[in-house]
Design a protein around this motif. Structure first.
Motif, PDB file in Angstrom:
ATOM      1  N   VAL A 409       3.305 -13.584  -8.602  1.00 30.48           N
ATOM      2  CA  VAL A 409       4.025 -12.316  -8.482  1.00 30.48           C
ATOM      3  C   VAL A 409       3.259 -11.412  -7.523  1.00 30.48           C
ATOM      4  O   VAL A 409       2.088 -11.119  -7.745  1.00 30.48           O
ATOM      5  N   LEU A 410       3.940 -10.983  -6.466  1.00 31.52           N
ATOM      6  CA  LEU A 410       3.315 -10.106  -5.483  1.00 31.52           C
ATOM      7  C   LEU A 410       3.902  -8.704  -5.635  1.00 31.52           C
ATOM      8  O   LEU A 410       5.127  -8.532  -5.600  1.00 31.52           O
ATOM      9  N   LEU A 411       3.039  -7.723  -5.828  1.00 31.46           N
ATOM     10  CA  LEU A 411       3.480  -6.331  -5.966  1.00 31.46           C
ATOM     11  C   LEU A 411       3.320  -5.627  -4.619  1.00 31.46           C
ATOM     12  O   LEU A 411       2.267  -5.743  -3.990  1.00 31.46           O
ATOM     13  N   CYS A 412       4.338  -4.886  -4.202  1.00 32.57           N
ATOM     14  CA  CYS A 412       4.252  -4.149  -2.936  1.00 32.57           C
ATOM     15  C   CYS A 412       4.207  -2.656  -3.222  1.00 32.57           C
ATOM     16  O   CYS A 412       5.065  -2.115  -3.930  1.00 32.57           O
ATOM     17  N   MET A 413       3.197  -2.000  -2.643  1.00 32.91           N
ATOM     18  CA  MET A 413       3.045  -0.547  -2.785  1.00 32.91           C
ATOM     19  C   MET A 413       3.011   0.065  -1.383  1.00 32.91           C
ATOM     20  O   MET A 413       2.904  -0.655  -0.394  1.00 32.91           O
ATOM     21  N   GLN A 414       3.057   1.378  -1.325  1.00 33.62           N
ATOM     22  CA  GLN A 414       3.049   2.034  -0.014  1.00 33.62           C
ATOM     23  C   GLN A 414       2.040   3.164  -0.009  1.00 33.62           C
ATOM     24  O   GLN A 414       1.797   3.796  -1.035  1.00 33.62           O
ATOM     25  N   ALA A 415       1.482   3.420   1.176  1.00 31.13           N
ATOM     26  CA  ALA A 415       0.584   4.563   1.356  1.00 31.13           C
ATOM     27  C   ALA A 415       0.828   5.131   2.750  1.00 31.13           C
ATOM     28  O   ALA A 415       1.221   4.396   3.657  1.00 31.13           O
ATOM     29  N   ASP A 416       0.576   6.436   2.890  1.00 29.94           N
ATOM     30  CA  ASP A 416       0.812   7.075   4.191  1.00 29.94           C
ATOM     31  C   ASP A 416      -0.369   6.914   5.133  1.00 29.94           C
ATOM     32  O   ASP A 416      -0.232   7.083   6.347  1.00 29.94           O
ATOM     33  N   SER A 417      -1.535   6.635   4.561  1.00 33.93           N
ATOM     34  CA  SER A 417      -2.725   6.555   5.412  1.00 33.93           C
ATOM     35  C   SER A 417      -3.700   5.541   4.820  1.00 33.93           C
ATOM     36  O   SER A 417      -3.583   5.154   3.645  1.00 33.93           O
ATOM     37  N   LEU A 418      -4.678   5.159   5.629  1.00 37.85           N
ATOM     38  CA  LEU A 418      -5.715   4.252   5.136  1.00 37.85           C
ATOM     39  C   LEU A 418      -6.484   4.905   3.990  1.00 37.85           C
ATOM     40  O   LEU A 418      -6.808   4.250   2.994  1.00 37.85           O
ATOM     41  N   GLU A 419      -6.754   6.210   4.113  1.00 37.15           N
ATOM     42  CA  GLU A 419      -7.484   6.923   3.047  1.00 37.15           C
ATOM     43  C   GLU A 419      -6.733   6.798   1.720  1.00 37.15           C
ATOM     44  O   GLU A 419      -7.324   6.503   0.688  1.00 37.15           O
ATOM     45  N   GLU A 420      -5.424   7.021   1.782  1.00 41.25           N
ATOM     46  CA  GLU A 420      -4.633   6.959   0.549  1.00 41.25           C
ATOM     47  C   GLU A 420      -4.640   5.531  -0.016  1.00 41.25           C
ATOM     48  O   GLU A 420      -4.750   5.317  -1.227  1.00 41.25           O
ATOM     49  N   ALA A 421      -4.541   4.545   0.873  1.00 42.62           N
ATOM     50  CA  ALA A 421      -4.537   3.150   0.413  1.00 42.62           C
ATOM     51  C   ALA A 421      -5.872   2.804  -0.252  1.00 42.62           C
ATOM     52  O   ALA A 421      -5.911   2.180  -1.325  1.00 42.62           O
ATOM     53  N   ILE A 422      -6.969   3.228   0.373  1.00 43.49           N
ATOM     54  CA  ILE A 422      -8.296   2.951  -0.214  1.00 43.49           C
ATOM     55  C   ILE A 422      -8.408   3.636  -1.573  1.00 43.49           C
ATOM     56  O   ILE A 422      -8.933   3.067  -2.544  1.00 43.49           O
ATOM     57  N   ASP A 423      -7.847   4.826  -1.664  1.00 44.35           N
ATOM     58  CA  ASP A 423      -7.900   5.568  -2.920  1.00 44.35           C
ATOM     59  C   ASP A 423      -7.142   4.826  -4.029  1.00 44.35           C
ATOM     60  O   ASP A 423      -7.608   4.741  -5.171  1.00 44.35           O
ATOM     61  N   ILE A 424      -5.995   4.259  -3.677  1.00 42.07           N
ATOM     62  CA  ILE A 424      -5.225   3.481  -4.673  1.00 42.07           C
ATOM     63  C   ILE A 424      -6.085   2.318  -5.177  1.00 42.07           C
ATOM     64  O   ILE A 424      -6.228   2.102  -6.380  1.00 42.07           O
ATOM     65  N   VAL A 425      -6.668   1.583  -4.240  1.00 41.14           N
ATOM     66  CA  VAL A 425      -7.463   0.405  -4.631  1.00 41.14           C
ATOM     67  C   VAL A 425      -8.650   0.842  -5.496  1.00 41.14           C
ATOM     68  O   VAL A 425      -8.938   0.239  -6.542  1.00 41.14           O
ATOM     69  N   ASN A 426      -9.316   1.908  -5.088  1.00 41.23           N
ATOM     70  CA  ASN A 426     -10.526   2.315  -5.813  1.00 41.23           C
ATOM     71  C   ASN A 426     -10.220   2.884  -7.194  1.00 41.23           C
ATOM     72  O   ASN A 426     -11.076   2.855  -8.075  1.00 41.23           O
ATOM     73  N   ARG A 427      -9.004   3.380  -7.383  1.00 46.12           N
ATOM     74  CA  ARG A 427      -8.657   3.888  -8.721  1.00 46.12           C
ATOM     75  C   ARG A 427      -8.293   2.769  -9.691  1.00 46.12           C
ATOM     76  O   ARG A 427      -8.239   2.979 -10.898  1.00 46.12           O
ATOM     77  N   LYS A 446     -14.297   1.165   8.129  1.00 47.46           N
ATOM     78  CA  LYS A 446     -14.122   2.206   7.111  1.00 47.46           C
ATOM     79  C   LYS A 446     -13.786   1.549   5.753  1.00 47.46           C
ATOM     80  O   LYS A 446     -14.351   1.897   4.720  1.00 47.46           O
ATOM     81  N   PHE A 447     -12.884   0.569   5.811  1.00 46.31           N
ATOM     82  CA  PHE A 447     -12.484  -0.147   4.596  1.00 46.31           C
ATOM     83  C   PHE A 447     -13.694  -0.828   3.944  1.00 46.31           C
ATOM     84  O   PHE A 447     -13.967  -0.656   2.756  1.00 46.31           O
ATOM     85  N   GLN A 448     -14.433  -1.560   4.756  1.00 47.76           N
ATOM     86  CA  GLN A 448     -15.591  -2.295   4.226  1.00 47.76           C
ATOM     87  C   GLN A 448     -16.588  -1.345   3.572  1.00 47.76           C
ATOM     88  O   GLN A 448     -17.161  -1.635   2.524  1.00 47.76           O
ATOM     89  N   HIS A 449     -16.749  -0.157   4.198  1.00 47.78           N
ATOM     90  CA  HIS A 449     -17.749   0.791   3.715  1.00 47.78           C
ATOM     91  C   HIS A 449     -17.293   1.500   2.442  1.00 47.78           C
ATOM     92  O   HIS A 449     -18.094   1.752   1.536  1.00 47.78           O
ATOM     93  N   GLU A 450     -16.017   1.819   2.338  1.00 46.79           N
ATOM     94  CA  GLU A 450     -15.559   2.688   1.246  1.00 46.79           C
ATOM     95  C   GLU A 450     -14.930   1.951   0.063  1.00 46.79           C
ATOM     96  O   GLU A 450     -14.766   2.523  -1.000  1.00 46.79           O
ATOM     97  N   ILE A 451     -14.573   0.680   0.271  1.00 53.71           N
ATOM     98  CA  ILE A 451     -13.823   0.002  -0.781  1.00 53.71           C
ATOM     99  C   ILE A 451     -14.747  -0.401  -1.940  1.00 53.71           C
ATOM    100  O   ILE A 451     -15.887  -0.798  -1.725  1.00 53.71           O
ATOM    101  N   GLU A 452     -14.242  -0.250  -3.166  1.00 52.38           N
ATOM    102  CA  GLU A 452     -15.036  -0.605  -4.342  1.00 52.38           C
ATOM    103  C   GLU A 452     -14.583  -1.969  -4.858  1.00 52.38           C
ATOM    104  O   GLU A 452     -13.710  -2.065  -5.725  1.00 52.38           O
TER     105      GLU A 452
END
Ligand code: NAD
Length: 519
Positions: A409-427, A446-452
């Motif tokens: 099952v693949l879930l598709c989400m949307q974000a307006d910016s890379l910052e918002e996308a990283i925030d979704i993943v990190n939450r 940026k992704f490599q540095h900020e992603i948890e």
């Protein structure tokens, strides 16, 4: 093929093949070098998930048998720890050769018991084989450190020594790779080992144990006990077991982490996941689609590093139709059939759970782009099949997002910016793996540095590190501090002894009661 294939790969001494034609073989324990049938009167069926055929019967090992296994491991330890590391390495060299020899048999067993395709099953064995290869260099990996003349005429050095009896508790999804993450590293460090394979697909672990014995592993160095919760609790509580390696769900993992730690054991616990891919608008279309489909639906989504959620930056609509077309082409069938892309999921209960989570997504407002729930596979009508499923417009408060689905099952989400996308993943509570697909180096960095997340992929969908690094995981995906294999794996299975030595020709006779300091 069903019966004859099972007959031809079935482990010879590890299961009792002497029983009548109708009754499936009983999976044996390995205690002190002997493959022994359990005295237990409680057995559970190991089922072929494509057919529901009973492949074998697995014992709920008795307390006495468990104690005998621990006792065998404890008694084997003194001699094994004194066996030169070069001898221990040579057994690993032989083991890797034997695993290569029996690769096809191992893969066939995995396909029959676990359901994945034969090619994927070979990958399961191969990724474990690489850890055996890594263990072949243990003398260098286990080396200590030395500082000469830390004080006048005094040297200090450290030695990495084995712990004693260690144990491993395995999940169903990689029946060969995960046992091979554990015992080869542990025993080559000089420990002895108790392995508890998954009760759903123990066959590959048994075959690997046979190969380890054939490779020359002495009796009692590797022992295997089967069962479920009770045997796991015995492992946690036993005073002779010093360390536990666990891979599986959070429910079991956190229970084991707490219970074993209360008994003073060290634990490494790899647990659940919700791995995200962030797709940037500049990502290469074909390569990204291939990666998402392969990592979302491969192994029917039953990989802890499966990419189960995609966050499209700048809107998912342009990607959805393409994803759907690729996913629809995938062939769902029994893993043994040529050309199969996805096999069944492990059990009827797993299928029900996956279907319920899809339904809960729909009821909470997600859009069903592709529905694989009602798939029927000709010739395998009893199989636990779920076809590729895509849910779009998923938001982070939905149950299908919060829970690990562990299905195709693949879930598709949307974000307006890379910052918002990283925030979704990190939450998200999990932090096993995350990948970005982009042609921008700046976005990737940026992704490599900020992603948890423990395992980060840049245009790579399943970034599982090779054994000279460690398999990591952060947040709720891992408990402990020393990861599997790599340098951390050696540290997990060893403890440090530091030695400070003084050799002087004419030691002073002056007595000083002050704390010694460097002179
Ligand atoms: P599971 O937790 O159900 O079973 C794993 C092991 O724990 C089995 O040997 C089982 O007998 C035992 N067990 C299960 N429940 C228990 C309990 N309540 N008390 C004591 N022991 C218990 O996991 P599974 O379904 O076999 O495997 C799938 C899970 O494993 C997924 O969550 C997946 O993400 C995770 N996994 C994680 C990694 C990783 O490296 N992070 C790798 C593979 C799988």
């Amino acid at each position: 093929w069903k019966s004859s294939a099972i007959g031809s790969f079935r482990f010879s001494t590890a299961a009792d093949a002497s029983t009548s034609h109708q009754s499936p073989p009983k999976v044996r324990n390995l205690i002190g070098g002997e493959f022994v049938e359990s005295e237990s009167n409680a057995f559970i069926d190991v089922l072929n998930p494509a057919t529901q055929e009973v492949v074998s019967q697995l014992p709920l090992t008795t307390n006495e048998e468990f104690k005998a296994a621990v006792s065998a491991a404890r008694h084997a330890f003194p001699k094994w720890r004194n066996t030169p590391v070069t001898t221990r390495q040579r057994i690993m060299f032989k083991l890797q050769e034997l695993i290569r020899r029996d690769m096809d048999k191992l893969a066939m067993n995995i396909t029959v018991e676990q359901g994945k395709t034969l090619r994927d099953a070979q990958g399961d064995v191969f990724r474990g084989l690489e850890v055996v290869e890594h263990a072949c260099g243990m003398a260098s990996l286990q080396m200590g450190e030395y500082v000469s003349n830390v004080s006048n005429g005094i040297d200090s050095y450290s030695i990495r020594e084995p712990l004693g009896v260690c144990a491993g508790i395995c999940p169903f999804n990689f029946p060969a790779m995960i046992p091979l993450w554990m015992f080869p590293m542990a025993v080559t460090c000089g420990n002895t080992f108790i392995l508890k394979p998954s009760e759903k697909d123990p066959g590959a672990a048994m075959m690997l144990a046979e190969l380890a014995m054939e490779a020359g592993l002495p009796d009692g160095v590797l022992n295997i006990v089967h069962g479920t919760n009770d045997i796991v609790n015995n492992i946690c509580d036993d005073g002779d077991i010093k360390a536990i390696s666990f891979v599986g769900s959070n429910t079991a993992g956190m229970h084991i982490y707490a219970r074993a730690a209360a008994k003073g054991k060290r634990v490494q616990s790899n647990m659940g996941a919700k791995n995200h891919a962030i797709v940037m608008p500049d990502a290469s279309l074909d390569a990204t689609l291939n990666a998402l489909v392969a990592a979302g639906f491969g192994a029917a989504g039953q990989r802890c590093m499966a990419l189960s959620t995609v966050v499209f930056v700048g809107g998912s609509k342009p990607w959805e139709e393409e994803l759907k077309e690729c996913a629809k082409e995938l062939k769902v069938n029994a893993g043994i059939e040529p050309g199969t892309d996805l096999g069944p999921v492990i059990s009827k209960q797993a299928k029900d759970r996956i279907c319920k989570l899809i339904q809960s997504g729909v009821e909470s407002g997600a859009r069903l782009v592709l529905d694989g729930r009602s798939i029927v596979v000709g010739g395998y009508e009893d199989g636990n099949f779920v076809g590729p499923t895509i849910l779009a417009d998923v938001t982070s408060n939905m149950e299908c997002y919060e829970e690990e689905i562990f299905g195709p099952v693949l879930l598709c989400m949307q974000a307006d910016s890379l910052e918002e996308a990283i925030d979704i993943v990190n939450r998200n509570k999990y932090g096993n793996g995350a990948s970005i697909f982009t042609t921008s180096g700046a976005a990737a960095r940026k992704f490599q540095h900020e992603i948890e997340a423990g395992q980060v992929g840049i245009n790579v969908p399943i970034p599982v590190p090779l054994p000279f690094f460690s398999f990591t995981g952060s947040k709720s995906s891992f408990a402990g501090d020393l990861n599997f294999y790599g340098k951390a794996g050696v540290q997990f299975y060893t403890q440090i002894k530091t030695v400070t030595q003084q050799w002087k020709d004419s030691p002073s006779r002056a007595v000083s009661l002050a704390m010694p300091t460097s002179q």
